[in-house]
Motif scaffolding. Structure first.
Motif, PDB file in Angstrom:
ATOM      1  N   ILE A 191       0.487  -1.152  -0.135  1.00  0.00           N
ATOM      2  CA  ILE A 191      -0.040  -0.007   0.029  1.00  0.00           C
ATOM      3  C   ILE A 191       0.675   1.254  -0.216  1.00  0.00           C
ATOM      4  N   GLY A 192       0.983   2.062  -0.497  1.00  0.00           N
ATOM      5  CA  GLY A 192       1.427   3.453  -0.905  1.00  0.00           C
ATOM      6  C   GLY A 192       0.852   4.312   0.090  1.00  0.00           C
ATOM      7  N   ASP A 193       1.963   5.349   0.637  1.00  0.00           N
ATOM      8  CA  ASP A 193       2.348   6.004   1.773  1.00  0.00           C
ATOM      9  C   ASP A 193       1.228   7.070   1.468  1.00  0.00           C
ATOM     10  N   ILE A 194       1.467   8.166   2.485  1.00  0.00           N
ATOM     11  CA  ILE A 194       0.357   9.272   2.141  1.00  0.00           C
ATOM     12  C   ILE A 194       1.345   9.848   0.845  1.00  0.00           C
ATOM     13  N   TYR A 195       2.441  10.039   0.927  1.00  0.00           N
ATOM     14  CA  TYR A 195       3.621  10.575  -0.161  1.00  0.00           C
ATOM     15  C   TYR A 195       3.652  10.111  -0.940  1.00  0.00           C
ATOM     16  N   THR A 196       3.297   9.087  -1.258  1.00  0.00           N
ATOM     17  CA  THR A 196       3.915   8.258  -2.793  1.00  0.00           C
ATOM     18  C   THR A 196       4.048   8.872  -3.695  1.00  0.00           C
ATOM     19  N   ALA A 197       2.777   9.855  -4.168  1.00  0.00           N
ATOM     20  CA  ALA A 197       2.438  10.052  -5.151  1.00  0.00           C
ATOM     21  C   ALA A 197       3.429  11.542  -5.550  1.00  0.00           C
ATOM     22  N   GLU A 198       3.701  12.033  -4.447  1.00  0.00           N
ATOM     23  CA  GLU A 198       4.790  13.514  -4.526  1.00  0.00           C
ATOM     24  C   GLU A 198       6.042  12.891  -4.431  1.00  0.00           C
ATOM     25  N   VAL A 199       6.411  11.900  -3.476  1.00  0.00           N
ATOM     26  CA  VAL A 199       7.601  11.178  -4.428  1.00  0.00           C
ATOM     27  C   VAL A 199       8.263  11.012  -6.158  1.00  0.00           C
ATOM     28  N   TYR A 200       7.284  10.573  -6.354  1.00  0.00           N
ATOM     29  CA  TYR A 200       7.318  10.170  -7.763  1.00  0.00           C
ATOM     30  C   TYR A 200       8.143  11.842  -8.030  1.00  0.00           C
ATOM     31  N   ASP A 201       6.643  12.890  -7.897  1.00  0.00           N
ATOM     32  CA  ASP A 201       6.720  13.762  -8.440  1.00  0.00           C
ATOM     33  C   ASP A 201       7.829  14.610  -8.610  1.00  0.00           C
ATOM     34  N   ALA A 202       8.295  14.936  -7.381  1.00  0.00           N
ATOM     35  CA  ALA A 202       9.627  15.337  -7.022  1.00  0.00           C
ATOM     36  C   ALA A 202      10.571  15.038  -7.859  1.00  0.00           C
ATOM     37  N   VAL A 203      10.752  13.581  -7.816  1.00  0.00           N
ATOM     38  CA  VAL A 203      11.668  13.058  -9.076  1.00  0.00           C
ATOM     39  C   VAL A 203      11.787  13.667 -10.499  1.00  0.00           C
ATOM     40  N   TRP A 204      10.114  13.434 -10.475  1.00  0.00           N
ATOM     41  CA  TRP A 204      10.261  13.798 -12.403  1.00  0.00           C
ATOM     42  C   TRP A 204      10.553  15.137 -12.819  1.00  0.00           C
ATOM     43  N   ALA A 205       9.985  15.912 -11.507  1.00  0.00           N
ATOM     44  CA  ALA A 205      10.112  17.565 -11.517  1.00  0.00           C
ATOM     45  C   ALA A 205      11.886  17.862 -11.918  1.00  0.00           C
ATOM     46  N   GLY A 206      13.073  17.441 -10.913  1.00  0.00           N
ATOM     47  CA  GLY A 206      14.265  16.739 -11.641  1.00  0.00           C
ATOM     48  C   GLY A 206      14.784  17.155 -12.952  1.00  0.00           C
ATOM     49  N   ALA A 207      13.317  15.220 -12.762  1.00  0.00           N
ATOM     50  CA  ALA A 207      13.744  15.263 -14.491  1.00  0.00           C
ATOM     51  C   ALA A 207      13.236  16.257 -15.312  1.00  0.00           C
ATOM     52  N   LEU A 208      12.207  16.507 -15.126  1.00  0.00           N
ATOM     53  CA  LEU A 208      12.073  17.207 -16.151  1.00  0.00           C
ATOM     54  C   LEU A 208      12.572  18.751 -16.430  1.00  0.00           C
ATOM     55  N   ALA A 209      13.028  19.066 -15.436  1.00  0.00           N
ATOM     56  CA  ALA A 209      13.878  20.057 -15.424  1.00  0.00           C
ATOM     57  C   ALA A 209      15.333  20.233 -16.062  1.00  0.00           C
ATOM     58  N   ILE A 210      15.969  18.921 -16.477  1.00  0.00           N
ATOM     59  CA  ILE A 210      16.727  18.709 -16.776  1.00  0.00           C
ATOM     60  C   ILE A 210      16.900  18.623 -18.085  1.00  0.00           C
ATOM     61  N   ASN A 211      15.514  17.962 -18.479  1.00  0.00           N
ATOM     62  CA  ASN A 211      15.361  18.390 -20.287  1.00  0.00           C
ATOM     63  C   ASN A 211      14.987  19.010 -20.510  1.00  0.00           C
ATOM     64  N   ALA A 212      14.806  19.966 -19.873  1.00  0.00           N
ATOM     65  CA  ALA A 212      13.983  21.771 -20.390  1.00  0.00           C
ATOM     66  C   ALA A 212      15.261  22.037 -20.534  1.00  0.00           C
ATOM     67  N   THR A 213      16.142  22.310 -19.359  1.00  0.00           N
ATOM     68  CA  THR A 213      17.503  23.106 -19.844  1.00  0.00           C
ATOM     69  C   THR A 213      18.839  22.480 -21.041  1.00  0.00           C
TER      70      THR A 213
END
Length: 301
Positions: A191-213
């Motif tokens: 069962i996912g933790d209370i912040y499971t989705a937010e952890v995933y999004d935090a990783v994606w935020a960094g990846a998207l910023a790297i991809n954008a720049t």
């Protein structure tokens, strides 16, 4: 020094936005978060109380960065809306004196109590309220918005009947639905933790910023973060000038038996919407026939 951004998946405290507000000289904007700050949770609590006719609020809060910050944001928003804060009582989690707090609440005689607590201390407070026959509406923060609090001791579940709590949840969007489905397929026994989705999004935020720049240099990633937005695992994600997520979406729960049942939600754009049409009629102190949507929203800065 290395300019390495920190992308957090939790609300943290309001103080973190002040320390790293992205707007002062020599502040490079290191801190970002995919979870809405407690400024929005405070607005959700204040609007829920005021829109239901409660005008005199008393706040009981943990005396730590979480409790003080959320108490202040709730108080500021409630006063902006036109309400009165009769008092704010702060306490230490491990040395809470429930009897003293309840006695002071009875002396103040507010319309509603907001409890910014955790399971351990909140449960003690609520049982004492029941022991002293203090029958008053209570809104609890996200720290007590899970049925796990019922297992803290004898009488907790009974004492909390009719209490209302507020917690941040993922808005249902194609992105969040797809993530939930993929997670359940990949981890059938977890069962996912209370912040499971937010952890995933935090990783994606960094990846998207790297991809954008096209860069892995800290300063470039920071610049990239300010311009990205996407439909994430926790719903729509974008950042304000302080690096905070602006897509806060909060669920309103009511304690019914041994469960916390969803009765509505709040966001800064649409205000309050009720999924349980009878909740407003039984909980509000406003004399009216019925209501399914309340949209009054004013977030103080």
């Amino acid at each position: 020094a290395n300019t390495v951004p920190l992308i957090s998946y939790t609300p943290l405290s309001l103080g973190s936005s002040v320390i790293d507000d992205h707007a002062v000289d020599n502040d490079e904007g290191y801190l970002w978060r995919t979870q809405a700050s407690d400024l929005l949770q405070g607005a959700a609590i204040a609007n829920l109380a005021y829109d239901n006719g409660y005008e005199n609020m008393l706040i009981v809060a943990l005396n730590d960065t979480y409790g003080v910050g959320l108490a202040n944001s709730t108080s500021d928003e409630f006063k902006t809306l036109g309400g009165v804060i009769s008092n704010t009582f702060r306490y230490q989690e491990l040395t809470i004196d429930p009897n003293s707090i309840v006695t002071q609440i009875k002396t103040e005689n507010p319309d509603i109590v907001v409890a910014i607590s955790s399971d351990n201390d909140g449960s003690k407070l609520f049982v004492e309220m029941a022991n002293q026959n203090l029958n008053i509406p209570v809104i609890g923060s996200d720290g007590i918005s899970n049925e796990t609090i019922f297992s803290e001791g004898v009488g907790v579940q009974e004492a909390m009947q009719g209490f209302v709590t507020v917690r941040s949840i993922a808005r249902e969007t194609p992105g969040s639905i797809a993530f939930k489905s993929a997670y359940e397929e990949a981890f059938t026994d977890m069962i996912g933790d209370i912040y499971t989705a937010e952890v995933y999004d935090a990783v994606w935020a960094g990846a998207l910023a790297i991809n954008a720049t096209g860069s892995i240099i800290g300063e470039d990633i920071i610049a990239g973060l300010s311009g990205i937005s996407w439909d994430g695992a926790s719903g729509p994600i974008s950042f304000d000038e302080k690096g905070d997520s602006i897509a806060g979406y909060f669920e309103i729960l009511e304690v019914q038996g041994d469960q916390m049942i969803s009765v509505g939600n709040w966001d800064a754009i649409n205000g309050i919407s009720y999924s349980d049409s009878e909740f407003y009629n039984r909980w509000s102190v406003i004399e009216t026939s019925s209501s399914s949507t309340i949209s009054t929203t004013s977030i103080s800065s």
